[in-house]
Design a protein around this motif. Sequence first.
Motif, mmCIF file in Angstrom:
data_model
loop_
_atom_site.group_PDB
_atom_site.id
_atom_site.type_symbol
_atom_site.label_atom_id
_atom_site.label_comp_id
_atom_site.label_asym_id
_atom_site.label_seq_id
_atom_site.Cartn_x
_atom_site.Cartn_y
_atom_site.Cartn_z
ATOM 1 N N ASP A 1 0.831 -1.211 0.000
ATOM 2 C CA ASP A 1 0.000 0.000 0.000
ATOM 3 C C ASP A 1 0.869 1.266 0.000
ATOM 4 O O ASP A 1 0.489 2.290 -0.577
ATOM 5 C CB ASP A 1 -0.977 0.007 1.179
ATOM 6 N N ALA A 2 2.058 1.167 0.603
ATOM 7 C CA ALA A 2 2.968 2.310 0.604
ATOM 8 C C ALA A 2 3.533 2.551 -0.794
ATOM 9 O O ALA A 2 3.662 3.696 -1.241
ATOM 10 C CB ALA A 2 4.111 2.077 1.591
ATOM 11 N N LEU A 3 3.843 1.466 -1.493
ATOM 12 C CA LEU A 3 4.378 1.585 -2.852
ATOM 13 C C LEU A 3 3.338 2.173 -3.797
ATOM 14 O O LEU A 3 3.645 3.051 -4.615
ATOM 15 C CB LEU A 3 4.850 0.218 -3.351
ATOM 16 N N VAL B 1 6.465 12.406 1.579
ATOM 17 C CA VAL B 1 6.197 12.670 0.156
ATOM 18 C C VAL B 1 4.946 13.537 0.037
ATOM 19 O O VAL B 1 3.856 13.117 0.412
ATOM 20 C CB VAL B 1 6.010 11.359 -0.645
ATOM 21 N N ALA B 2 5.125 14.744 -0.460
ATOM 22 C CA ALA B 2 4.011 15.691 -0.545
ATOM 23 C C ALA B 2 2.925 15.167 -1.481
ATOM 24 O O ALA B 2 3.219 14.631 -2.553
ATOM 25 C CB ALA B 2 4.511 17.048 -1.033
ATOM 26 N N ALA B 3 1.686 15.340 -1.055
ATOM 27 C CA ALA B 3 0.559 14.946 -1.902
ATOM 28 C C ALA B 3 0.431 15.926 -3.062
ATOM 29 O O ALA B 3 0.578 17.131 -2.873
ATOM 30 C CB ALA B 3 -0.728 14.940 -1.090
ATOM 31 N N THR C 1 14.066 5.287 6.852
ATOM 32 C CA THR C 1 13.685 4.026 7.468
ATOM 33 C C THR C 1 14.077 2.856 6.574
ATOM 34 O O THR C 1 14.182 3.011 5.358
ATOM 35 C CB THR C 1 12.167 3.982 7.737
ATOM 36 N N LYS C 2 14.273 1.707 7.175
ATOM 37 C CA LYS C 2 14.605 0.505 6.406
ATOM 38 C C LYS C 2 13.350 -0.268 5.980
ATOM 39 O O LYS C 2 13.422 -1.128 5.117
ATOM 40 C CB LYS C 2 15.514 -0.427 7.223
ATOM 41 N N HIS C 3 12.235 0.037 6.606
ATOM 42 C CA HIS C 3 10.972 -0.586 6.205
ATOM 43 C C HIS C 3 9.947 0.524 5.977
ATOM 44 O O HIS C 3 9.449 1.137 6.923
ATOM 45 C CB HIS C 3 10.471 -1.571 7.255
ATOM 46 N N ILE C 4 9.625 0.779 4.719
ATOM 47 C CA ILE C 4 8.783 1.912 4.358
ATOM 48 C C ILE C 4 7.311 1.529 4.463
ATOM 49 O O ILE C 4 6.854 0.581 3.826
ATOM 50 C CB ILE C 4 9.104 2.392 2.925
ATOM 51 N N LYS C 5 6.578 2.302 5.278
ATOM 52 C CA LYS C 5 5.151 2.076 5.458
ATOM 53 C C LYS C 5 4.359 3.241 4.865
ATOM 54 O O LYS C 5 4.921 4.277 4.539
ATOM 55 C CB LYS C 5 4.830 1.918 6.946
ATOM 56 N N LYS C 6 3.056 3.054 4.792
ATOM 57 C CA LYS C 6 2.188 4.073 4.211
ATOM 58 C C LYS C 6 2.314 5.403 4.951
ATOM 59 O O LYS C 6 2.340 6.472 4.332
ATOM 60 C CB LYS C 6 0.737 3.587 4.235
ATOM 61 N N GLU C 7 2.431 5.339 6.284
ATOM 62 C CA GLU C 7 2.542 6.567 7.061
ATOM 63 C C GLU C 7 3.852 7.322 6.773
ATOM 64 O O GLU C 7 3.918 8.549 6.901
ATOM 65 C CB GLU C 7 2.405 6.299 8.572
ATOM 66 N N ASP C 8 4.896 6.586 6.344
ATOM 67 C CA ASP C 8 6.159 7.236 5.977
ATOM 68 C C ASP C 8 5.987 8.041 4.684
ATOM 69 O O ASP C 8 6.545 9.130 4.542
ATOM 70 C CB ASP C 8 7.268 6.195 5.806
ATOM 71 N N ILE C 9 5.221 7.475 3.751
ATOM 72 C CA ILE C 9 4.927 8.199 2.507
ATOM 73 C C ILE C 9 4.138 9.466 2.830
ATOM 74 O O ILE C 9 4.417 10.547 2.303
ATOM 75 C CB ILE C 9 4.124 7.322 1.519
#
Length: 319
Positions: free
Chosen positions: A152-154, A191-193, A179-187
Amino acid sequence: MNYVIFGEERLLMDDKLKELKEKYDCSLENLNYASFDMRETPMQDVLHEASELPFLAEYKMVVMEHPYFLTSQKKLTMSDDDVNAFIRFIQSEIESTILIIFHEGLFDERRKVMKELHKHAKFYKMDKVTYHTVYKVTRESVIKQGCSIDDDALNLLINRVGENLFELSHQVDKLCLYTKHIKKEDIDALVAAPLEENVFALTNAILAHDLNKTMKIYQDLMVTNHEPIALIGLIATSLRNLYEVKLLTRKGYRDNEIAKMTGINPRAIYPIRKNGEKFDTRVLLQKLNELSELDLKIKRGLIDKQRGLELFLIRIVES
């Protein structure tokens, strides 16, 4: 030897250039690599460098970036003498010089110089890639950096950045430092919408009569200096897309057919269609008409644009 690397996918272009540099063992460290911006460098200087023998190496590489004289760009001009000198050089095909034309875009194939270039150079065209390829390449880029990313993050990352591999690569670099494990909250955090995503959320909040959410999104857009008139147009487009997709779906058209008829990105049709199920077409038309009236009042100077939009959002949500 002459090569032309061009197209719309910058990351793939960079990869091809890197591949050629490794093939011919050319680099700044080996003192046998030079890159020139043709908007700033005289042709004579570039050809002089390209004509020189390599220093303690078998090959030297000369890269010509922003070759405006091969495009339809009219802001800059190059003399016929310089263009003819370029043609003579590529015709000579010096074995020890690897000349690379590097252009992010397309060429003006009507030009005589392009016909000569096709005769004396190998072309590599890097076209836009499919969503599936973007998804795969981006995940591989994450893995290469010793990281992982949730599905979901990708998906969110690609939706926010778009299918530009070059920009996605930059975002992956940033995320993997974080982070080494990218989650949706990191995006969400890093990463600006895109504006379209915020406008889509704003439109939903308006139609759902959620005043708090409407005003929060609106204030966020104002903080980032978005022009109220432009916002009115984008909200209207969002409402119009909802209306058209809903109407065409009722008539039995499939998503790919709707995309062709409306010009909407095919990947956006499904979420728009699902979203439209919650709203009545009469309501959508009413909101569009009200937006049109607001736009007219602002342009006639009857109301301040920012104040007018604020009052409109409050009134339309509470109605």
